[in-house]
Design a protein around this motif. Structure first.
Motif, short mmCIF file in Angstrom:
data_model
loop_
_atom_site.label_atom_id
_atom_site.label_comp_id
_atom_site.label_asym_id
_atom_site.label_seq_id
_atom_site.Cartn_x
_atom_site.Cartn_y
_atom_site.Cartn_z
N LEU A 296 5.44 -52.05 35.12
CA LEU A 296 4.88 -53.37 35.41
C LEU A 296 4.16 -53.90 34.17
O LEU A 296 3.69 -53.13 33.33
CB LEU A 296 3.90 -53.28 36.58
CG LEU A 296 4.51 -53.01 37.96
CD1 LEU A 296 3.42 -52.81 38.99
CD2 LEU A 296 5.45 -54.12 38.37
N PRO A 297 4.04 -55.22 34.03
CA PRO A 297 3.40 -55.78 32.84
C PRO A 297 1.95 -55.31 32.69
O PRO A 297 1.27 -55.02 33.68
CB PRO A 297 3.46 -57.30 33.09
CG PRO A 297 4.55 -57.48 34.08
CD PRO A 297 4.56 -56.26 34.93
N THR A 298 1.49 -55.24 31.46
CA THR A 298 0.11 -54.88 31.19
C THR A 298 -0.82 -55.90 31.85
O THR A 298 -0.57 -57.10 31.82
CB THR A 298 -0.15 -54.85 29.68
OG1 THR A 298 0.77 -53.94 29.07
CG2 THR A 298 -1.58 -54.40 29.38
N MET A 299 -1.88 -55.42 32.46
CA MET A 299 -2.80 -56.31 33.16
C MET A 299 -3.58 -57.19 32.19
O MET A 299 -3.96 -56.75 31.10
CB MET A 299 -3.79 -55.50 34.01
CG MET A 299 -3.19 -54.89 35.25
SD MET A 299 -4.47 -54.23 36.37
CE MET A 299 -5.06 -52.83 35.41
N SER A 300 -3.85 -58.40 32.61
CA SER A 300 -4.75 -59.28 31.87
C SER A 300 -6.19 -58.81 32.07
O SER A 300 -6.47 -57.98 32.94
CB SER A 300 -4.61 -60.73 32.35
OG SER A 300 -5.04 -60.83 33.70
N GLU A 301 -7.12 -59.34 31.29
CA GLU A 301 -8.53 -58.96 31.44
C GLU A 301 -9.03 -59.33 32.83
O GLU A 301 -9.82 -58.57 33.43
CB GLU A 301 -9.38 -59.66 30.36
CG GLU A 301 -9.18 -59.10 28.96
CD GLU A 301 -9.61 -57.64 28.87
OE1 GLU A 301 -10.77 -57.34 29.22
OE2 GLU A 301 -8.79 -56.80 28.46
N GLU A 302 -8.61 -60.47 33.34
CA GLU A 302 -9.03 -60.89 34.68
C GLU A 302 -8.52 -59.91 35.74
O GLU A 302 -9.25 -59.54 36.67
CB GLU A 302 -8.52 -62.29 34.96
CG GLU A 302 -8.93 -62.84 36.32
CD GLU A 302 -8.38 -64.23 36.58
OE1 GLU A 302 -8.54 -64.73 37.70
OE2 GLU A 302 -7.77 -64.81 35.65
N GLU A 303 -7.26 -59.48 35.61
CA GLU A 303 -6.70 -58.53 36.56
C GLU A 303 -7.39 -57.18 36.46
O GLU A 303 -7.67 -56.52 37.48
CB GLU A 303 -5.20 -58.37 36.31
CG GLU A 303 -4.36 -59.56 36.72
CD GLU A 303 -2.91 -59.40 36.35
OE1 GLU A 303 -2.04 -59.82 37.15
OE2 GLU A 303 -2.61 -58.85 35.26
N ARG A 304 -7.69 -56.74 35.25
CA ARG A 304 -8.38 -55.46 35.08
C ARG A 304 -9.76 -55.48 35.71
O ARG A 304 -10.18 -54.51 36.35
CB ARG A 304 -8.49 -55.11 33.59
CG ARG A 304 -7.17 -54.82 32.90
CD ARG A 304 -7.37 -54.53 31.42
NE ARG A 304 -8.13 -53.31 31.23
CZ ARG A 304 -8.69 -52.96 30.08
NH1 ARG A 304 -8.59 -53.76 29.04
NH2 ARG A 304 -9.34 -51.82 29.98
N LEU A 305 -10.47 -56.59 35.55
CA LEU A 305 -11.80 -56.70 36.14
C LEU A 305 -11.70 -56.70 37.67
O LEU A 305 -12.53 -56.07 38.35
CB LEU A 305 -12.48 -57.99 35.66
CG LEU A 305 -13.91 -58.23 36.19
CD1 LEU A 305 -14.82 -57.09 35.78
CD2 LEU A 305 -14.45 -59.56 35.66
N GLU A 306 -10.69 -57.37 38.21
CA GLU A 306 -10.52 -57.42 39.66
C GLU A 306 -10.22 -56.03 40.21
O GLU A 306 -10.79 -55.61 41.24
CB GLU A 306 -9.38 -58.38 40.02
CG GLU A 306 -9.23 -58.65 41.50
CD GLU A 306 -10.31 -59.54 42.06
OE1 GLU A 306 -10.38 -59.66 43.30
OE2 GLU A 306 -11.10 -60.11 41.29
#
Length: 511
Positions: A246-256
């Motif tokens: 799966l694509p690398t998570m964005s910073e927003e996704e990582r924080l969530e």
């Protein structure tokens, strides 16, 4: 008597809400009463707080003290209110004279010895502190690194109630949050987590090139995938590796993701945002509450813990019917709403569902080795309802691997190679849906966007018509086919859906 108000936060699902802690001392028999719809942990806080005050060589109030947790019409839970209540009491009784106690927000459980114990859900509470314009957050030292992940609020860590009181009196300083970011324990655990994640790679899968190719298509478009095949053919092996492409998570996704792990008490590395997408594989005896969330504490379930990642259900028909049917709403809405007497909670639940099952109870249906009767096969497959199966965009028949393919020394495509292709397709989708909030992948396209973005080349209509007449597609199934075909075209960097994309979609498609 002075007004003594401190501030804390109440967890409501994965969100946090501001709570004003108001303390008032009045003449009467020495006692502590806490009002404001607190749970048992809050009602028991008095014993912990008075024990901590005594151990810190501060004076236990000799008056009747009433503490109110406002707003009073919202249920509150958790031991993290201890520190805010203790500071409000000390301020009300004049043992903390500082008039700046209201400038800070407070988190932390107190032991009888006055030690500050770490708590869960710090990221959500730090985000609410930032939203409420608090500059500083006073909390246990062990929670500093976690709170430091949220920009815009400064965490001040302490080890005991006595240290907090000294700080408020200007006699001590909090620990520097930067010192916690380099803690050896967290870095060691993070290194171990990365090593464990690196052990799973698609290059280990032999003889299943077709299944690997369609797994990449599913990952690229965010399509739910059902794998069907005999025992030992590699279904679970493939499913366990899908989250690695799966694509690398964005910073927003990582924080969530990190915030959800923090609320659930499952955050292994507190000094870093979650490095990998979650992969959840609950056992088939899981309850409905554990699957979607709820229970007495209204905690998030597996669908929320898999947010931005993969939920894998092995031996799919063996799960309880209620637990499986409960997946229908979160799969449709990308969130789950749990209603309880204490209130209604909404949790994020945007995940990719991957399931695996045998074709029959013995697993060898369609071969000479099958020992199941037609009725046993029918009863086995009928455990899965039509509406639930309709949530899967793709169905893959995973064939058994030949001996020469299994023993071949030639490795398949690695997860890294597949991830590059998946990310390229996802980038096209991000550009395509940039003007449509909440839509990020082809699988999320509503019907009106399917008509706009799934344009066909001239030869495609005939192929679809033949399949339609043979399988008797419904209108919903037709839209689903176009979404999968759009992803196949994206994998080939094609502007329009080609005939080959329709054929590829049909081969890995559940009518």
């Amino acid at each position: 008597m002075r007004d003594s108000i401190t501030h804390c936060f109440n967890l409501e699902g994965v969100e946090a809400g501001l709570v004003d802690v108001q303390a008032k001392a009045v003449f009467g028999k020495p006692s502590l009463t806490i009002i404001g719809m607190g749970d048992k942990a809050i009602r028991e806080a008095g014993e912990r707080i008075y024990g901590a005050i005594h151990h810190a060589e501060l004076e236990v109030p000799k008056m009747k003290v009433v503490v109110n947790l406002a707003p009073g019409n919202v249920r509150k839970k958790g031991s993290h209110f201890d520190l805010a209540i203790a500071v409000a009491i000390l301020h009300q009784c004049g043992q903390v004279a500082s008039e700046n106690v209201h400038r800070y927000a407070y988190l932390g459980e107190l032991s009888l010895t006055g030690r500050l114990r770490p708590v869960d859900g710090v990221i959500s509470m730090a985000m609410e502190a930032r939203r409420q314009a608090f500059e500083y957050l006073i909390l246990p030292r062990e929670n500093m690194a976690e709170a430091a992940l949220v920009e815009g609020v400064v965490p001040l860590g302490f080890e005991s109630l006595g240290e907090v009181a000294s700080f408020l009196e200007g006699q001590a300083k909090g620990y520097d949050p930067e010192s916690m970011l380099a803690a050896e324990k967290d870095l060691d655990r993070e290194a171990e987590a990365c090593r464990t994640a690196g052990l799973l790679d698609f290059s280990d899968v032999r003889g299943q090139d077709r299944a690997v190719r369609y797994s990449a298509i599913a990952a690229a478009g965010g399509h739910n995938l059902l794998l069907v095949g005999a025992p030992g053919c590699g279904k679970s092996m493939i499913a366990q590796r899908i989250h690695t492409i799966l694509p690398t998570m964005s910073e927003e996704e990582r924080l969530e993701v990190t915030r959800i792990q923090s609320v659930c008490g499952e955050l292994q590395v507190k000094s870093r945002l979650a490095p990998h997408r979650p992969f959840r594989a609950p056992h088939h005896n899981i309850s409905t509450n554990a699957m979607i969330g709820g229970g007495t504490q209204a905690m998030p379930g597996e669908v929320t813990k898999a947010h931005n990642g993969v939920l894998f259900l092995d031996e799919f028909p063996e799960y309880g019917k209620a637990a499986l049917e409960s997946l229908r709403q979160p799969l449709e809405d990308r969130q789950v709403t749990v209603a309880r007497v204490g209130g209604t909670h909404t949790y994020p639940a945007s995940f990719m569902l991957v399931a695996a099952m045998n074709p029959c109870p013995c697993g060898h249906h369609g071969t000479g080795r099958c020992t199941c009767t037609p009725r046993q096969v029918r009863d086995y497959t009928s455990k899965l309802s039509g509406p639930l199966l309709d949530r899967f965009d793709m169905l893959l028949q995973v064939e058994s691997v030949e001996f020469l393919e299994l023993t071949s020394l030639e490795a398949g495509m690695s997860s890294q190679e597949l991830q590059i292709r998946v990310e390229a397709a996802r980038k096209l989708q991000q550009e395509r849906f940039a003007a449509y909030p909440g839509i990020h992948t082809n699988a999320q396209m509503p019907p009106q966007l399917v008509e706009r973005f799934c344009r066909l080349e001239k030869d495609c209509g005939r192929i679809i018509q033949e399949a339609w007449e043979q399988e008797r597609f419904s209108a919903r199934t037709y839209k689903k086919l176009l979404r999968v075909a759009r992803t196949c075209a994206d994998m080939g960097d094609a502007r329009e859906i080609r005939a080959r994309d329709i054929r590829h979609a049909l081969q890995g498609f559940r009518p």
